[in-house]
Write a protein that holds these residues in place. Structure first.
Motif, PDB file in Angstrom:
ATOM      1  N   VAL A  13      39.353  86.299  64.340  1.00  0.00           N
ATOM      2  CA  VAL A  13      40.720  87.072  63.701  1.00  0.00           C
ATOM      3  C   VAL A  13      41.297  87.952  64.793  1.00  0.00           C
ATOM      4  O   VAL A  13      40.862  88.389  66.097  1.00  0.00           O
ATOM      5  N   THR A  14      42.591  87.908  64.535  1.00  0.00           N
ATOM      6  CA  THR A  14      43.776  88.390  65.518  1.00  0.00           C
ATOM      7  C   THR A  14      43.051  89.853  65.369  1.00  0.00           C
ATOM      8  O   THR A  14      43.416  90.224  64.166  1.00  0.00           O
ATOM      9  N   ARG A  15      43.533  91.000  67.057  1.00  0.00           N
ATOM     10  CA  ARG A  15      43.074  92.212  66.835  1.00  0.00           C
ATOM     11  C   ARG A  15      44.835  92.947  68.592  1.00  0.00           C
ATOM     12  O   ARG A  15      44.584  92.086  68.515  1.00  0.00           O
ATOM     13  N   ASP A  16      44.562  93.994  67.675  1.00  0.00           N
ATOM     14  CA  ASP A  16      45.510  95.011  68.456  1.00  0.00           C
ATOM     15  C   ASP A  16      44.629  95.119  69.370  1.00  0.00           C
ATOM     16  O   ASP A  16      43.708  96.270  68.982  1.00  0.00           O
ATOM     17  N   ILE A  17      45.382  94.823  70.767  1.00  0.00           N
ATOM     18  CA  ILE A  17      44.433  95.401  71.837  1.00  0.00           C
ATOM     19  C   ILE A  17      44.516  97.075  72.129  1.00  0.00           C
ATOM     20  O   ILE A  17      44.058  97.806  72.739  1.00  0.00           O
ATOM     21  N   ARG A  18      45.305  97.294  71.875  1.00  0.00           N
ATOM     22  CA  ARG A  18      45.692  99.260  71.885  1.00  0.00           C
ATOM     23  C   ARG A  18      44.316  99.103  71.316  1.00  0.00           C
ATOM     24  O   ARG A  18      44.641 100.555  71.289  1.00  0.00           O
ATOM     25  N   ASN A  19      43.678  99.573  69.811  1.00  0.00           N
ATOM     26  CA  ASN A  19      42.879  99.955  69.483  1.00  0.00           C
ATOM     27  C   ASN A  19      41.717 100.206  70.685  1.00  0.00           C
ATOM     28  O   ASN A  19      40.740 100.371  70.149  1.00  0.00           O
ATOM     29  N   PHE A  20      42.217  98.602  71.184  1.00  0.00           N
ATOM     30  CA  PHE A  20      39.993  99.068  72.386  1.00  0.00           C
ATOM     31  C   PHE A  20      39.910  99.935  73.171  1.00  0.00           C
ATOM     32  O   PHE A  20      39.412 100.528  73.391  1.00  0.00           O
TER      33      PHE A  20
END
Length: 106
Positions: A13-20
């Motif tokens: 799935v596409t994820r927002d890397i800012r959440n990591f």
């Protein structure tokens, strides 16, 4: 952690890397943590699969038994359906279920 009862996605799935980078403050540190956890999960799954397959292995070299061992085939299919270790580790990290520490920062 029981990887069989995870709510990780089965596919990419596409994820927002800012959440990591939230928990660590550093995106690269977060990716390193998830990578190491994925390696741990992969090793655990491999050890468990190997031990279960050995329970059903025959100690004879009969070629027909190798191809017709349904128990081993069913176990293998079950493990193939599990989410990939990388997906499990990402979900664990986002759910704050991964313990990590950085000795350099402590």
């Amino acid at each position: 952690m029981d990887y069989k009862k995870t709510n990780a996605d089965q596919s990419i799935v596409t994820r927002d890397i800012r959440n990591f980078d939230g928990p660590t403050g550093n995106l690269y540190e977060a990716i390193a943590i998830m990578s190491k956890r994925a390696n741990q999960i992969s090793s655990e799954i491999k050890e468990e699969l190997t031990s279960k397959l050995q329970e059903f292995s025959s100690h004879t070299d009969n070629l027909e038994e190798v191809f017709e061992n349904r128990e081993q085939i069913e176990i293998s299919k079950h493990y193939e359906k599990l989410p990939k270790p990388s997906l499990i580790s990402v979900q664990e990290f986002l759910d704050d279920k991964v313990y990590y520490r950085n000795p350099g920062k402590d």
